[in-house]
Scaffold this motif. Structure first.
Motif, PDB file in Angstrom:
ATOM      1  N   CYS A 146       7.624 -18.097  14.800  1.00 12.47           N
ATOM      2  CA  CYS A 146       6.411 -18.232  13.988  1.00 12.47           C
ATOM      3  C   CYS A 146       5.354 -17.214  14.406  1.00 12.47           C
ATOM      4  N   GLY A 147       4.675 -16.654  13.411  1.00  7.43           N
ATOM      5  CA  GLY A 147       3.568 -15.749  13.688  1.00  7.43           C
ATOM      6  C   GLY A 147       3.942 -14.294  13.820  1.00  7.43           C
ATOM      7  N   ALA A 148       5.243 -13.984  13.808  1.00  7.07           N
ATOM      8  CA  ALA A 148       5.662 -12.583  13.881  1.00  7.07           C
ATOM      9  C   ALA A 148       5.296 -11.861  12.586  1.00  7.07           C
ATOM     10  N   CYS A 149       4.971 -10.591  12.690  1.00  4.15           N
ATOM     11  CA  CYS A 149       4.616  -9.785  11.523  1.00  4.15           C
ATOM     12  C   CYS A 149       5.670  -8.706  11.288  1.00  4.15           C
ATOM     13  N   PHE A 150       5.942  -8.448  10.020  1.00  2.85           N
ATOM     14  CA  PHE A 150       6.904  -7.420   9.640  1.00  2.85           C
ATOM     15  C   PHE A 150       6.288  -6.485   8.602  1.00  2.85           C
ATOM     16  N   GLU A 151       6.626  -5.226   8.732  1.00  2.00           N
ATOM     17  CA  GLU A 151       6.291  -4.225   7.724  1.00  2.00           C
ATOM     18  C   GLU A 151       7.535  -4.025   6.869  1.00  2.00           C
ATOM     19  N   VAL A 152       7.364  -4.064   5.550  1.00  2.97           N
ATOM     20  CA  VAL A 152       8.518  -4.070   4.644  1.00  2.97           C
ATOM     21  C   VAL A 152       8.334  -3.037   3.540  1.00  2.97           C
ATOM     22  N   ARG A 153       9.457  -2.442   3.130  1.00  4.73           N
ATOM     23  CA  ARG A 153       9.461  -1.569   1.962  1.00  4.73           C
ATOM     24  C   ARG A 153      10.790  -1.733   1.235  1.00  4.73           C
ATOM     25  N   CYS A 154      10.778  -1.452  -0.063  1.00  5.09           N
ATOM     26  CA  CYS A 154      11.998  -1.525  -0.871  1.00  5.09           C
ATOM     27  C   CYS A 154      12.872  -0.299  -0.629  1.00  5.09           C
ATOM     28  N   VAL A 155      14.132  -0.425  -1.018  1.00  4.92           N
ATOM     29  CA  VAL A 155      15.073   0.689  -0.915  1.00  4.92           C
ATOM     30  C   VAL A 155      15.670   0.953  -2.293  1.00  4.92           C
ATOM     31  N   ASN A 156      15.412   2.146  -2.826  1.00  7.81           N
ATOM     32  CA  ASN A 156      16.035   2.598  -4.076  1.00  7.81           C
ATOM     33  C   ASN A 156      15.921   1.574  -5.202  1.00  7.81           C
ATOM     34  N   ASP A 157      14.689   1.159  -5.478  1.00  8.52           N
ATOM     35  CA  ASP A 157      14.465   0.202  -6.565  1.00  8.52           C
ATOM     36  C   ASP A 157      13.387   0.751  -7.487  1.00  8.52           C
ATOM     37  N   THR A 158      13.710   0.882  -8.764  1.00 10.60           N
ATOM     38  CA  THR A 158      12.790   1.507  -9.716  1.00 10.60           C
ATOM     39  C   THR A 158      11.553   0.663  -9.984  1.00 10.60           C
ATOM     40  N   ASN A 159      11.593  -0.622  -9.656  1.00 11.71           N
ATOM     41  CA  ASN A 159      10.431  -1.487  -9.863  1.00 11.71           C
ATOM     42  C   ASN A 159       9.496  -1.518  -8.655  1.00 11.71           C
ATOM     43  N   CYS A 160       9.909  -0.905  -7.559  1.00 10.60           N
ATOM     44  CA  CYS A 160       9.133  -0.973  -6.322  1.00 10.60           C
ATOM     45  C   CYS A 160       8.276   0.264  -6.118  1.00 10.60           C
ATOM     46  N   ARG A 161       7.127   0.054  -5.505  1.00 15.61           N
ATOM     47  CA  ARG A 161       6.304   1.184  -5.090  1.00 15.61           C
ATOM     48  C   ARG A 161       6.798   1.668  -3.729  1.00 15.61           C
ATOM     49  N   GLU A 162       6.577   2.917  -3.446  1.00 17.36           N
ATOM     50  CA  GLU A 162       7.029   3.474  -2.173  1.00 17.36           C
ATOM     51  C   GLU A 162       5.999   3.276  -1.072  1.00 17.36           C
ATOM     52  N   GLU A 163       4.734   3.461  -1.391  1.00 14.08           N
ATOM     53  CA  GLU A 163       3.659   3.310  -0.414  1.00 14.08           C
ATOM     54  C   GLU A 163       2.470   2.637  -1.094  1.00 14.08           C
ATOM     55  N   PRO A 164       1.637   1.893  -0.366  1.00 18.17           N
ATOM     56  CA  PRO A 164       1.825   1.554   1.042  1.00 18.17           C
ATOM     57  C   PRO A 164       2.860   0.449   1.213  1.00 18.17           C
ATOM     58  N   THR A 165       3.319   0.271   2.421  1.00 22.91           N
ATOM     59  CA  THR A 165       4.255  -0.802   2.704  1.00 22.91           C
ATOM     60  C   THR A 165       3.517  -2.146   2.690  1.00 22.91           C
ATOM     61  N   THR A 166       4.279  -3.228   2.650  1.00 21.89           N
ATOM     62  CA  THR A 166       3.716  -4.575   2.675  1.00 21.89           C
ATOM     63  C   THR A 166       3.884  -5.171   4.070  1.00 21.89           C
ATOM     64  N   VAL A 167       2.852  -5.845   4.569  1.00 22.88           N
ATOM     65  CA  VAL A 167       2.923  -6.533   5.858  1.00 22.88           C
ATOM     66  C   VAL A 167       2.927  -8.036   5.596  1.00 22.88           C
ATOM     67  N   VAL A 168       3.913  -8.730   6.167  1.00 23.94           N
ATOM     68  CA  VAL A 168       4.054 -10.168   5.958  1.00 23.94           C
ATOM     69  C   VAL A 168       4.129 -10.883   7.308  1.00 23.94           C
ATOM     70  N   VAL A 169       3.810 -12.181   7.281  1.00 25.14           N
ATOM     71  CA  VAL A 169       3.801 -13.007   8.491  1.00 25.14           C
ATOM     72  C   VAL A 169       4.837 -14.119   8.342  1.00 25.14           C
ATOM     73  N   VAL A 170       5.566 -14.407   9.407  1.00 25.66           N
ATOM     74  CA  VAL A 170       6.539 -15.500   9.395  1.00 25.66           C
ATOM     75  C   VAL A 170       5.801 -16.832   9.485  1.00 25.66           C
ATOM     76  N   THR A 171       5.962 -17.664   8.447  1.00 25.75           N
ATOM     77  CA  THR A 171       5.333 -18.983   8.437  1.00 25.75           C
ATOM     78  C   THR A 171       6.322 -20.096   8.114  1.00 25.75           C
ATOM     79  N   ASP A 172       7.591 -19.741   7.870  1.00 24.99           N
ATOM     80  CA  ASP A 172       8.533 -20.745   7.382  1.00 24.99           C
ATOM     81  C   ASP A 172       9.956 -20.382   7.797  1.00 24.99           C
TER      82      ASP A 172
END
Length: 213
Positions: free
Chosen positions: A50-76
């Motif tokens: 719990c509480g760990a943070c991750f930086e995430v980005r999509c790979v080769n997806d036409t619906n995804c933006r390249e930058e900036p990346t998304t930062v998420v927190v583990v809550t579940d």
């Protein structure tokens, strides 16, 4: 970066679940802003993830933006997820998309992602909250908004006037427990999985009664 897959759960523009298996409570407002994920049971580790943070980005997806990346927190926890899967809230999943393409991205259900651990930078101080069921002799408390590595490996408690640090026991999620009574103001020392140490003097908790923070 590690390769994996991203999925989403809960309402399309929601927080996954109302509180998550970590027990943090409200996830919609600051500092989480619904940017949360659930992780597989092995990584969740009974709540020590719990509480760990991750930086995430999509790979080769036409619906995804390249930058900036998304930062998420583990809550579940996502019991059915393998180690390389992050299960996003609907809101966090949409944050990966090009503006206006959130619905199209969610419709895919599963996408390829890259992710890596990131230092947590919450717009809040480390917070300790006494949970229901606690009493003078059995005290359980929630720990949240831990900066840096985020996930905890140990919590220690020191009563006012004492020179001894007592190890708190991990109960579940982000909840830890210590036997009382404790003399206030009480000090709490937290150590993250990454070895970072923070010591807090809890001036706001005067009796260790449920609901105190």
């Amino acid at each position: 970066w590690q390769t994996g897959r991203g999925t989403w759960y809960g309402p399309p523009l929601g927080t996954g679940t109302n509180t998550g298996a970590c027990g943090y409570g409200e996830l919609e407002g600051t500092p989480y802003d619904s940017n949360i994920v659930a992780i597989g049971s092995e990584s969740f580790n009974d709540g020590l993830g719990c509480g760990a943070c991750f930086e995430v980005r999509c790979v080769n997806d036409t619906n995804c933006r390249e930058e900036p990346t998304t930062v998420v927190v583990v809550t579940d926890e996502c019991p059915e997820c393998p180690a390389d899967q992050l299960d996003f809230s609907g809101t966090a999943f949409e944050s990966l998309a090009i503006e206006g393409q959130g619905d199209a991205l969610r419709a895919k259900g599963i996408i390829s992602i890259e992710y890596r651990r990131k230092s947590c930078d919450f717009a809040a101080n480390i917070t300790f909250e006494v949970v229901p069921g606690s009493n003078e002799f059995w005290i359980a408390f929630l720990v949240k908004y831990v900066p840096g590595y985020g996930a905890l490996q140990s919590v220690e408690v020191q009563s006012s006037g004492s020179n001894t640090w007592e190890n708190a026991a991990h109960l579940w999620g982000a909840v830890w427990q210590i036997d009382g009574p404790l003399t206030t103001p009480t000090s709490v020392r937290v150590t993250t999985v990454g070895g970072e140490v923070a010591t807090c003097v809890l001036t706001g908790i005067t009796s260790w009664s449920p609901g105190e923070t």
